[in-house]
Design an enzyme around this catalytic site. Structure first.
Site, PDB file in Angstrom:
ATOM      1  NE  ARG A  46     -34.684  10.218  19.387  1.00  0.00           N
ATOM      2  CZ  ARG A  46     -34.073  11.498  20.157  1.00  0.00           C
ATOM      3  NH1 ARG A  46     -33.730  11.812  21.395  1.00  0.00           N
ATOM      4  NH2 ARG A  46     -33.310  12.132  18.991  1.00  0.00           N
ATOM      5  CE1 TYR A  98     -41.056 -13.933  25.435  1.00  0.00           C
ATOM      6  CE2 TYR A  98     -39.005 -12.190  25.289  1.00  0.00           C
ATOM      7  CZ  TYR A  98     -40.356 -12.773  24.686  1.00  0.00           C
ATOM      8  OH  TYR A  98     -40.505 -12.674  23.130  1.00  0.00           O
ATOM      9  CG  ASP A 170     -41.587  -9.907  32.155  1.00  0.00           C
ATOM     10  OD1 ASP A 170     -43.034  -9.555  32.128  1.00  0.00           O
ATOM     11  OD2 ASP A 170     -40.590  -9.675  31.072  1.00  0.00           O
ATOM     12  CE  LYS A 195     -46.038 -11.167  24.080  1.00  0.00           C
ATOM     13  NZ  LYS A 195     -45.271 -11.766  25.342  1.00  0.00           N
TER      14      LYS A 195
END
Ligand SMILES: *Cc1c(COP(=O)(O)O)cnc(C)c1O
Length: 380
Positions: A46, A98, A170, A195
């Protein structure tokens, strides 16, 4: 080193024990220590993992950033930024941000005391007017989704610096191959690597990049504390996608430009939104801050909802699906699909009408894509 070279070499030296030229998938949760506290730089996955480290180093370099952090999804990256805020802090955000970003502002973090104001960030004066003493972050998407509105990143960055507010951009729709917000004065770049960066519609991921070491330290602490990290295999897939990012973005832009021009001249099409078209309201600003129009086109058909529905159902190469940025072309109907959660009145006010279609132009041959759109538009 140039962009295309960095994408293949930064963080990706041959592996030291075997000489493997590809960064291995270090599919391990923990690392053996020689003595308590004596280890080779990794304790638990992690906190750090070598495959994730390679992705972080490479993608940060492509954004012109000193620091990069990878996440399990774009939303995990965005949520981690919001975890750095305290109750009563305020965000000013693009109004057609978004949908998932709006949802996490509105439905999750407001319960923990976040305040937000939505403005049209393409209007810098509107951003200035929305700032409050407790504003910590201005959140910008450019181009926006689905209307591809453009915000002047350098102008908003200047305003934010003067007011001591962080600017987060973004950059999902452009990728660092076309637009590098840190070079324009932004403090933080946010990505859904799902994306263009991953680019093959086979992995979900997110990323944060910055040159601000105090901000990085805080976000790195939260990456480990909240734990929204990507697994080694997802990191590896994203890193593999990254290698061809420059080539793919060139192809997306070239085909999208041709398709946008074809749609402008099409008698079944009412209007076309594409930042690469000189008729686009944000064209001049966009072409100053980015090196291409990108692969997303939004257009309105003349025949209303029924026609839009038929076109979306009739394409064969353009798959009817949400998401964007992969090698395969996609088509979708924002009012019914990606933006259905926006109330109808608000959709209408924002210009997301029932005759609106969004396409993500892939890297298939341009002649096949044009023929597919033409046969679908003929379904009147
Ligand atoms: C998809 C997307 C996100 C969310 O990313 P996920 O990887 O789906 O969690 C955030 N911002 C933009 C602009 C997006 O397109």
């Amino acid at each position: 080193m140039h962009f295309a070279t960095k994408a293949i070499h930064v963080g990706q030296a041959p592996e030291s024990t075997t000489g493997a030229v590809v960064v291995p998938i270090f599919q391990t949760s923990t690392y053996a220590q020689e003595a308590p506290g004596v280890h080779k730089g990794h304790e638990y996955s992690r906190t750090t993992n070598p495959t994730r480290d390679a992705l972080q180093e490479c993608l940060a370099s492509l954004e012109g950033a000193q620091y990069g952090l990878a996440f399990a999804s774009g939303m995990a990256a965005i949520s981690t930024v919001l975890l750095s805020l305290s109750s009563g802090d305020h965000i000013v955000s693009s109004d057609d941000v978004y949908g998932g970003t709006f949802r996490v502002f509105d439905k999750v973090f407001t319960r923990h005391g976040l305040k937000y104001t939505l403005v049209d960030t393409s209007d810098v004066a509107a951003v200035a007017a929305a700032l409050r003493p407790e504003t910590k972050i201005v959140w910008v998407e450019t181009p926006t989704n689905p209307l591809l509105r453009i915000t002047d990143i350098a102008a908003v960055a200047q305003l934010c610096k003067a007011r001591g507010v962080l600017l987060a951009v973004d950059n999902t729709f452009m990728s660092p191959a076309l637009q590098r917000p840190l070079e324009l004065g932004a403090d933080l770049v946010v990505h859904s690597t799902t994306k263009y960066i991953g680019g093959h519609s086979d992995v979900v991921g997110g990323f944060l990049a910055t040159n601000n070491s105090a901000l990085h330290d805080q976000l790195k602490f939260l990456q480990n504390a909240a734990g929204g990290v990507p697994g080694p295999f997802d990191s590896w897939l994203t890193l593999r996608g990254l290698k061809t990012l420059a080539l793919r973005m060139d192809a997306h832009c070239k085909s999208a430009q041709q398709i946008a021009e074809h749609l402008v001249a099409h008698r079944q099409v009412e209007s076309v939104l594409y930042p690469g078209l000189p008729s686009h309201p944000g064209h001049a600003i966009h072409m100053r801050q980015a090196s291409g129009g990108g692969g997303i086109i939004t257009f309105r058909v003349k025949g209303g909802l029924d026609h839009a529905r038929r076109v979306c159902s009739a394409t064969k190469l353009f798959f009817l699906a949400e998401s964007l940025g992969g090698v395969e072309s996609l088509i979708e109907h924002p009012a019914i699909m990606t933006h259905a959660s926006v109330p109808a009145a608000q959709r209408a006010a924002r210009g997301i009408g029932d005759n609106l279609i969004r396409i993500s132009v892939g890297i298939e041959h341009i002649a096949d894509l044009l023929a597919d759109l033409d046969q679908a538009l003929a379904q009147t």
